[in-house]
Structure formats: C-alpha cells, structure tokens
Design a protein around this motif. Structure first.
Motif, PDB file in Angstrom:
ATOM      1  N   ILE A 210      25.063  51.035 -79.471  1.00 16.66           N
ATOM      2  CA  ILE A 210      23.789  51.589 -79.008  1.00 16.66           C
ATOM      3  C   ILE A 210      23.955  52.217 -77.633  1.00 16.66           C
ATOM      4  O   ILE A 210      24.568  51.625 -76.736  1.00 16.66           O
ATOM      5  CB  ILE A 210      22.699  50.506 -78.959  1.00 16.66           C
ATOM      6  N   ALA A 211      23.407  53.414 -77.477  1.00 12.88           N
ATOM      7  CA  ALA A 211      23.281  54.051 -76.170  1.00 12.88           C
ATOM      8  C   ALA A 211      21.815  54.050 -75.787  1.00 12.88           C
ATOM      9  O   ALA A 211      20.951  54.417 -76.598  1.00 12.88           O
ATOM     10  CB  ALA A 211      23.810  55.477 -76.201  1.00 12.88           C
ATOM     11  N   LEU A 212      21.528  53.590 -74.588  1.00 11.87           N
ATOM     12  CA  LEU A 212      20.175  53.690 -74.049  1.00 11.87           C
ATOM     13  C   LEU A 212      19.976  55.062 -73.436  1.00 11.87           C
ATOM     14  O   LEU A 212      20.932  55.690 -72.951  1.00 11.87           O
ATOM     15  CB  LEU A 212      19.955  52.613 -72.992  1.00 11.87           C
ATOM     16  N   ALA A 213      18.741  55.532 -73.420  1.00  5.95           N
ATOM     17  CA  ALA A 213      18.415  56.797 -72.765  1.00  5.95           C
ATOM     18  C   ALA A 213      17.068  56.652 -72.089  1.00  5.95           C
ATOM     19  O   ALA A 213      16.095  56.229 -72.717  1.00  5.95           O
ATOM     20  CB  ALA A 213      18.384  57.947 -73.773  1.00  5.95           C
ATOM     21  N   GLY A 214      17.004  56.978 -70.795  1.00  4.59           N
ATOM     22  CA  GLY A 214      15.743  56.866 -70.090  1.00  4.59           C
ATOM     23  C   GLY A 214      15.905  57.074 -68.604  1.00  4.59           C
ATOM     24  O   GLY A 214      16.945  57.531 -68.120  1.00  4.59           O
ATOM     25  N   SER A 215      14.861  56.716 -67.870  1.00  6.60           N
ATOM     26  CA  SER A 215      14.785  56.972 -66.437  1.00  6.60           C
ATOM     27  C   SER A 215      15.561  55.937 -65.642  1.00  6.60           C
ATOM     28  O   SER A 215      16.156  54.990 -66.188  1.00  6.60           O
ATOM     29  CB  SER A 215      13.322  56.942 -65.998  1.00  6.60           C
TER      30      SER A 215
ATOM     31  N   GLY B  21      28.685  58.727 -82.678  1.00  2.24           N
ATOM     32  CA  GLY B  21      28.659  57.434 -83.331  1.00  2.24           C
ATOM     33  C   GLY B  21      27.742  56.411 -82.705  1.00  2.24           C
ATOM     34  O   GLY B  21      27.848  55.213 -83.015  1.00  2.24           O
ATOM     35  N   TYR B  22      26.818  56.844 -81.848  1.00  3.78           N
ATOM     36  CA  TYR B  22      25.887  55.914 -81.200  1.00  3.78           C
ATOM     37  C   TYR B  22      24.527  55.960 -81.874  1.00  3.78           C
ATOM     38  O   TYR B  22      24.045  57.032 -82.259  1.00  3.78           O
ATOM     39  CB  TYR B  22      25.706  56.268 -79.719  1.00  3.78           C
ATOM     40  N   ASP B  23      23.914  54.783 -82.011  1.00  7.35           N
ATOM     41  CA  ASP B  23      22.476  54.718 -82.212  1.00  7.35           C
ATOM     42  C   ASP B  23      21.827  54.832 -80.833  1.00  7.35           C
ATOM     43  O   ASP B  23      22.353  54.300 -79.860  1.00  7.35           O
ATOM     44  CB  ASP B  23      22.072  53.396 -82.862  1.00  7.35           C
ATOM     45  N   VAL B  24      20.690  55.514 -80.752  1.00 16.77           N
ATOM     46  CA  VAL B  24      20.088  55.823 -79.450  1.00 16.77           C
ATOM     47  C   VAL B  24      18.682  55.239 -79.368  1.00 16.77           C
ATOM     48  O   VAL B  24      17.855  55.450 -80.267  1.00 16.77           O
ATOM     49  CB  VAL B  24      20.049  57.343 -79.198  1.00 16.77           C
ATOM     50  N   VAL B  25      18.437  54.506 -78.277  1.00 13.30           N
ATOM     51  CA  VAL B  25      17.120  53.951 -77.979  1.00 13.30           C
ATOM     52  C   VAL B  25      16.609  54.633 -76.724  1.00 13.30           C
ATOM     53  O   VAL B  25      17.232  54.549 -75.662  1.00 13.30           O
ATOM     54  CB  VAL B  25      17.187  52.428 -77.780  1.00 13.30           C
ATOM     55  N   VAL B  26      15.481  55.330 -76.826  1.00 11.17           N
ATOM     56  CA  VAL B  26      14.949  56.161 -75.747  1.00 11.17           C
ATOM     57  C   VAL B  26      13.726  55.480 -75.134  1.00 11.17           C
ATOM     58  O   VAL B  26      12.771  55.145 -75.840  1.00 11.17           O
ATOM     59  CB  VAL B  26      14.552  57.557 -76.267  1.00 11.17           C
TER      60      VAL B  26
ATOM     61  N   LEU C 117      17.097  51.768 -86.504  1.00 11.25           N
ATOM     62  CA  LEU C 117      18.483  52.184 -86.338  1.00 11.25           C
ATOM     63  C   LEU C 117      19.300  52.079 -87.612  1.00 11.25           C
ATOM     64  O   LEU C 117      20.264  52.823 -87.798  1.00 11.25           O
ATOM     65  CB  LEU C 117      19.133  51.365 -85.221  1.00 11.25           C
ATOM     66  N   VAL C 118      18.913  51.154 -88.506  1.00 17.86           N
ATOM     67  CA  VAL C 118      19.680  51.004 -89.743  1.00 17.86           C
ATOM     68  C   VAL C 118      19.637  52.288 -90.567  1.00 17.86           C
ATOM     69  O   VAL C 118      20.575  52.588 -91.311  1.00 17.86           O
ATOM     70  CB  VAL C 118      19.172  49.800 -90.572  1.00 17.86           C
ATOM     71  N   GLY C 119      18.578  53.056 -90.414  1.00 19.83           N
ATOM     72  CA  GLY C 119      18.482  54.314 -91.133  1.00 19.83           C
ATOM     73  C   GLY C 119      19.020  55.504 -90.369  1.00 19.83           C
ATOM     74  O   GLY C 119      18.902  56.640 -90.826  1.00 19.83           O
ATOM     75  N   GLY C 120      19.577  55.259 -89.185  1.00 19.98           N
ATOM     76  CA  GLY C 120      20.147  56.344 -88.394  1.00 19.98           C
ATOM     77  C   GLY C 120      19.155  57.102 -87.545  1.00 19.98           C
ATOM     78  O   GLY C 120      19.487  58.159 -87.002  1.00 19.98           O
ATOM     79  N   ALA C 121      17.931  56.591 -87.425  1.00 20.45           N
ATOM     80  CA  ALA C 121      16.917  57.280 -86.621  1.00 20.45           C
ATOM     81  C   ALA C 121      17.069  56.942 -85.142  1.00 20.45           C
ATOM     82  O   ALA C 121      17.637  55.905 -84.783  1.00 20.45           O
ATOM     83  CB  ALA C 121      15.522  56.883 -87.094  1.00 20.45           C
ATOM     84  N   LEU C 122      16.555  57.818 -84.285  1.00 24.36           N
ATOM     85  CA  LEU C 122      16.392  57.480 -82.876  1.00 24.36           C
ATOM     86  C   LEU C 122      15.172  56.590 -82.741  1.00 24.36           C
ATOM     87  O   LEU C 122      14.175  56.777 -83.442  1.00 24.36           O
ATOM     88  CB  LEU C 122      16.180  58.732 -82.027  1.00 24.36           C
ATOM     89  N   ALA C 123      15.239  55.622 -81.845  1.00 23.69           N
ATOM     90  CA  ALA C 123      14.095  54.765 -81.567  1.00 23.69           C
ATOM     91  C   ALA C 123      13.467  55.211 -80.254  1.00 23.69           C
ATOM     92  O   ALA C 123      14.129  55.229 -79.215  1.00 23.69           O
ATOM     93  CB  ALA C 123      14.520  53.306 -81.486  1.00 23.69           C
TER      94      ALA C 123
END
Length: 435
Positions: A207-212, A95-100, A171-177
């Motif tokens: 939102i879940a962040l993903a990165g270094s 259930g998270y939108d993800v920003v990478v 994110l409104v369309g469910g895509a990863l950013a």
C-alpha cells in the motif's frame, strides 16, 4: 525502523512534510531529485514535477527507486494542484494499492463526501489555487482514470476494524480508496487501518499512502522511533538531532529573500519586510540583470536583509521568472555568503538547483509549512552550512517572511531556533494565512 520514502512534486511541500517527521523524532532528509543512496530513516524526494507535464510526473515516479519493504507516501498538494491523477496511476502501475487522504485540518482543508473543501467551501470556489492552471476538481476521484471506492466519514469515525475492512473491500478489487477526513484523528485512523494486518491474507498488494503533510504527521506518529525525542522546558517533543550549521553557528550572514510569485499574497508578505527597512528589488526577465545584482549586493551590505521579487506583469511562463531570479541569486552568491528565504516551491527549487544544492535537513518551523532547513547531509562537506527557509506559496500569515528571516538570524547566531514560537516547538500547525 522501516525506511520511509515520501514523494513530493515541489520543494516547499517536501520541506513541509519532512518537518512533520523531524518533529516526531525521525532522521529526515530532503533530496532534490533521485537520492544517491538508500536511507535508514525518512527520505523526502522532491521530483520537481508540479510545473511540468503529466507525462513527466508519471515518468518521475516510474524511475524512482522504491526498494521492497519501504513505506511509500505520495505527498499531494492540499489544494489538489499538480498532476495528482497521473502520479497515483503511476503508483498503481508499479504494483501498489493506493489509499488517498488529502485533508489538511490545520488550514481548514478537508475532504467530505469525496469532495475537497476549504473552510467548508468547494476548493474551486476559493482564490487559493492561483496561479495554478486548470480548474480545481469537484472530487479527487475525477483526477484518475481508475476505479475508486469512498471510505466515508461514517466509517472513518468508527473503530479501526471497520476502516480496515472497508479498505480491504476497496483494495481487493484494485480500486483506489479515497478517505473522507475532517480532523487529524481521522487521518490517524486511516493510517492505523493501513498498517493493521489485513484479515484477508493476500487481499492487498503493498500500500502507498497519498495525502497532505497532515497524513505524513499521522504516519510519523504511527511508526515513531523507539527512542523518545528530547523535550523543551515546556514539554514539547523535539527531534534529537543537532540544530544549526555544523561546527558552530559561524559569522552572521546576510539574508536574501526571493519571492518568485506575483500573486497578491506573496507581495503582501514582501511588503511587511519592506516596512521593517528591507530593500525590495523587482526583477523583469526582459531587463539586464547586472544592475539588479549590483543594487542587491549594496542593500545586503547596508542592512543584511534584501528582497528580490519578480515583475508584476504577466509572464508567458512563470518558470522564466524563477530561472531569472535563480541566476541573479547565483551571481550575488558568487561573492557573498548568503542565507536564503525562498517562498514558493518552483522558485526555491530553481534557486537551489542553480546553487548545486542536492540535500536539505529540516531544523524547525515558525508555523505549519514555514520551515528552516540546512543544506547538505550533515557530513560537513563544502556547502553544507547554508540556512534555507521555505514555505508553500499559499501558506502563512502577513508576517511569515519576517518570522522566517528572524528564525534564520537566531539560528545563525547560535540561538535555539525552536523558541521563536510555541508552534515551532510543538509542531502544532497554526491557522495563520491570508486568503
């Protein structure tokens, strides 16, 4: 403050990330596996799936408690090793939108045009991914079977409002950013956009962040505690928590360095220690370990520092070497109280699992990713006083292991570990590495 959960797939990366939060005043712990309770601060969870299967990585994230209201950061490897795609898909499934944003500017690891680079070259063209299996992805977007939208440099370099609007569109369309970034400022802009209230209520899921670890540092800055951390005489910010083993430093202990990689960089780091007089002993899992235990104990009694390495011959499964090293360490530790330096995430986790260690607290770093921690959660329980230094395998200049041994000794003797190097106090990553 809002609780933060960071999910890492190996232990050295977990400690690297935890130190970024500690440097900015956050109460931070590293949990080796699923934590036993909810923390009010920052919990970095090492799910230990880097060397496992994609399905194991997905299941580990599915099973992890992520209470409502928790900020979530998936720590990804800056060279895009591990099972990044399945992990991100598991977060979207929860259930998270993800920003990478997988950039690590201090080591020249950037993302431009959606493509990961090291010092301006495609990550696949560098030797730093050794010995990770599989080819490096031309683009992180190719790791996931999921729609994605690029937030390019032109947007990231603008004011926060356009970045936030672009994220909303994605994110409104469910895509990863997927966020381009070359600098820490760009990562800060991405975090600010994520934390900024959306102009379209209901457009975003959590939102879940993903990165270094650099993204972790940006998040730590953005949600820093209200109480300002203490400062060194040079004005560098430090966390207010106590440093060093509880109840005083205690007697000096021998330091055992355990190098589980046969890669040239790792052996070069061990050679520097050998040049200082430390004995280096090589383990072949096919041999009887009893003799190795005896000679290593003898080395520790003579010089207080010894190095264990794994054989240079290619093993069918590198985890076999890590498990064999862990068993040798446990046998030595049954009779000798040890502090440890453990480069490489898989080896570090294997050793600490064998020693029944479940929690670490970061204390200091000598350079980015080379982190000193204390075992236990600070409650003074048995086994809560071992010093453990870790670093990712590809990080560090030629003297990094020697520097970590020195840091362990300083801390055990009661000295302030933060005065070893300026970067340890400031948190400013240094670009010292051997390609």
């Amino acid at each position: 403050m809002t609780p933060i959960t960071v999910i890492a797939d190996d232990l050295s990366g977990a400690a690297e990330t935890a130190e970024q939060f500690r440097l900015r005043g956050h109460e931070t712990t590293v949990s080796l596996g699923v934590p036993s309770g909810r923390s009010a601060g920052v919990t970095v969870v090492d799910v230990g799936t880097r060397a496992g299967t994609a399905e194991e990585a997905r299941v580990a994230i599915d099973a992890l408690p992520l209470p409502v209201g928790t900020l979530v950061l998936k720590k990804t490897d800056s060279l895009w090793r591990g099972h990044v795609g399945p992990e991100l898909e598991a977060l979207t499934g929860r259930g998270y939108d993800v920003v990478v944003a997988g950039t690590l500017p201090a080591l020249g690891r950037t993302v431009v045009g959606g493509r990961p680079l090291v010092d301006g070259r495609p990550v696949a063209a560098t030797p730093l991914r050794h010995p990770a299996p599989g080819a490096a992805p031309p683009s992180p977007a190719e790791l996931v079977a999921h729609p994605w939208v690029l937030v390019g440099l032109g947007v990231v370099r603008a004011d926060p409002a356009p970045v936030a609007a672009r994220l909303d569109d994605a994110l409104v369309g469910g895509a990863l950013a997927l966020v381009d970034a070359e600098t820490d400022d760009a990562l800060a802009a991405a975090v600010a956009a994520v934390l900024r209230p959306t102009a379209r209520p209901g457009a975003r899921r959590p939102i879940a962040l993903a990165g270094s670890a650099a993204l972790a540092a940006a998040l730590a800055d953005a949600v820093a505690p209200a109480v300002a951390p203490a400062a060194t005489p040079g004005g560098h910010a430090l966390a207010p928590d106590a440093v060093g083993p509880p109840g005083g430093a205690g007697p000096v202990r021998p330091v055992l360095v355990v190098v589980g990689s046969a890669a040239e960089v790792a052996r070069g780091h061990a050679d520097v220690l050998a040049a200082t007089g430390a004995d280096v002993h090589e383990l072949d899992p096919a041999d009887d370990a009893g003799r190795l235990v005896e000679v290593t104990r003898a080395s520790l009694s003579r010089s207080s520092v010894a190095v264990l390495t794994v054989t240079a011959r290619r093993l069918p499964d590198p985890l076999v070497g890590s498990a064999a090293l862990a068993e040798v360490v446990a046998r030595i530790g049954a009779d000798v109280e040890l502090d440890l330096v453990l480069p490489g995430g898989e080896t570090a986790r294997a050793v600490l699992d064998r020693l029944a260690t479940t929690t670490l607290r970061p204390l200091a770093q000598v350079e980015h990713g080379a982190v000193l921690s204390l075992t236990g959660d600070g409650r003074g329980l048995a086994g809560d006083d071992r010093l453990v230094a870790t670093k990712p395998g590809s990080f560090g200049g030629p003297t990094v292991l020697a520097d970590l041994v020195d840091l362990v000794r300083r801390t055990r003797s009661g000295a302030d570990p933060h005065d070893l190097t300026a970067s340890a106090a400031s948190g400013a990553p240094t670009k010292r590495r051997t390609p």
